[in-house]
Motif scaffolding. Structure first.
Motif, mmCIF file in Angstrom:
data_model
loop_
_atom_site.group_PDB
_atom_site.id
_atom_site.type_symbol
_atom_site.label_atom_id
_atom_site.label_comp_id
_atom_site.label_asym_id
_atom_site.label_seq_id
_atom_site.Cartn_x
_atom_site.Cartn_y
_atom_site.Cartn_z
ATOM 1 N N ALA A 94 -8.963 8.441 -5.300
ATOM 2 C CA ALA A 94 -7.814 8.318 -6.199
ATOM 3 C C ALA A 94 -6.505 8.539 -5.438
ATOM 4 N N ALA A 95 -6.487 9.474 -4.493
ATOM 5 C CA ALA A 95 -5.282 9.718 -3.693
ATOM 6 C C ALA A 95 -4.962 8.508 -2.821
ATOM 7 N N ILE A 96 -5.986 7.895 -2.238
ATOM 8 C CA ILE A 96 -5.775 6.687 -1.421
ATOM 9 C C ILE A 96 -5.232 5.560 -2.304
ATOM 10 N N PHE A 97 -5.809 5.397 -3.482
ATOM 11 C CA PHE A 97 -5.328 4.376 -4.415
ATOM 12 C C PHE A 97 -3.878 4.631 -4.799
ATOM 13 N N LEU A 98 -3.529 5.899 -5.055
ATOM 14 C CA LEU A 98 -2.158 6.252 -5.402
ATOM 15 C C LEU A 98 -1.198 5.909 -4.267
ATOM 16 N N ALA A 99 -1.588 6.206 -3.029
ATOM 17 C CA ALA A 99 -0.731 5.893 -1.875
ATOM 18 C C ALA A 99 -0.515 4.384 -1.760
ATOM 19 N N ILE A 100 -1.559 3.610 -1.938
ATOM 20 C CA ILE A 100 -1.446 2.143 -1.874
ATOM 21 C C ILE A 100 -0.565 1.633 -3.011
ATOM 22 N N LEU A 101 -0.731 2.194 -4.211
ATOM 23 C CA LEU A 101 0.068 1.787 -5.359
ATOM 24 C C LEU A 101 1.555 2.062 -5.127
ATOM 25 N N VAL A 102 1.864 3.239 -4.589
ATOM 26 C CA VAL A 102 3.269 3.575 -4.294
ATOM 27 C C VAL A 102 3.846 2.600 -3.271
ATOM 28 N N LEU A 103 3.085 2.282 -2.231
ATOM 29 C CA LEU A 103 3.571 1.333 -1.219
ATOM 30 C C LEU A 103 3.785 -0.057 -1.804
ATOM 31 N N VAL A 104 2.884 -0.495 -2.663
ATOM 32 C CA VAL A 104 3.034 -1.814 -3.292
ATOM 33 C C VAL A 104 4.296 -1.834 -4.163
ATOM 34 N N ILE A 105 4.523 -0.756 -4.927
ATOM 35 C CA ILE A 105 5.713 -0.693 -5.779
ATOM 36 C C ILE A 105 6.983 -0.691 -4.932
ATOM 37 N N LEU A 106 6.984 0.090 -3.845
ATOM 38 C CA LEU A 106 8.187 0.168 -3.008
ATOM 39 C C LEU A 106 8.454 -1.117 -2.236
ATOM 40 N N LYS A 107 7.419 -1.839 -1.846
ATOM 41 C CA LYS A 107 7.598 -3.011 -0.983
ATOM 42 C C LYS A 107 7.656 -4.330 -1.744
ATOM 43 N N THR A 108 7.387 -4.338 -3.045
ATOM 44 C CA THR A 108 7.518 -5.547 -3.846
ATOM 45 C C THR A 108 8.887 -5.525 -4.519
ATOM 46 N N PRO A 109 9.757 -6.476 -4.190
ATOM 47 C CA PRO A 109 11.130 -6.418 -4.711
ATOM 48 C C PRO A 109 11.228 -6.318 -6.234
ATOM 49 N N ALA A 110 10.442 -7.097 -6.961
ATOM 50 C CA ALA A 110 10.535 -7.067 -8.428
ATOM 51 C C ALA A 110 10.074 -5.710 -8.974
ATOM 52 N N LEU A 111 8.980 -5.186 -8.454
ATOM 53 C CA LEU A 111 8.484 -3.886 -8.912
ATOM 54 C C LEU A 111 9.439 -2.763 -8.513
ATOM 55 N N SER A 112 9.993 -2.871 -7.329
ATOM 56 C CA SER A 112 10.952 -1.864 -6.858
ATOM 57 C C SER A 112 12.193 -1.852 -7.749
ATOM 58 N N LEU A 113 12.675 -3.021 -8.127
ATOM 59 C CA LEU A 113 13.842 -3.113 -9.005
ATOM 60 C C LEU A 113 13.533 -2.506 -10.372
#
Length: 173
Positions: free
Chosen positions: A143-162
């Protein structure tokens, strides 16, 4: 981050390597690394986020260490000292808002101490809870690994980051 910061980091690493040995070198490099996490964070338009983002990064590192290490190693002297160094430097950076006229370690002034204190207490409770829950529960690490990947996807995807930025702005008024 400019050439001056890069040169200063390089010089600090060289001096640390040349002038220290053993545990002192390790702890000094840890302290310099924690300072660098805060110093290299660019100014953000969200209030206090140039302090909170590095703090959350360090909190996630500490949580990951607690999740992946054996409980016996948590009480080891060198690990306890490393935790004290990380928390101590973060607290020093936080308290520098009351001592220094201009922020030295962050682009903007850190948040008020009460906010930091609540953050530190909540972080302590979370880390202790997770460390207690993970005994014999390998799914927590997944779950921690999944959370880290999810945070990175949110930060690196422009639409999700916005959209995340809009949500945070709404929550913080």
């Amino acid at each position: 981050m400019g050439l001056v910061e890069i040169a200063a980091s390089f010089a600090a690493a060289l001096l640390t390597g040349a002038l220290t040995r053993g545990a002192l070198r390790t702890y000094l490099l840890l302290a310099l690394s924690v300072l660098a996490v805060y110093r290299f964070q660019p100014a953000l338009s969200l209030r206090f986020f140039d302090f909170w983002l590095p703090s959350l990064t360090l909190a996630f590192v500490i949580l990951t260490w607690f999740l992946t290490s054996r409980p016996e190693s948590w009480k080891a002297r060198q690990n306890a000292l490393a935790l004290v160094i990380i928390v101590g430097i973060t607290t020093f950076i936080e308290l520098s808002r009351y001592v220094l006229p201009d922020p030295l370690f962050t682009e903007n002034a850190p948040p008020p101490f009460l906010q930091y204190l609540v953050f530190a207490i909540l972080l302590g409770i979370i880390v202790l809870s997770f460390s207690w829950l993970t005994r014999g529960q390998p799914w927590i690490i997944a779950a921690a690994i999944f959370l880290a990947i999810l945070v990175l996807v949110i930060l690196k995807t422009p639409a999700l980051s916005l959209q995340t930025s809009i949500l945070v702005r709404i929550l913080t008024n």
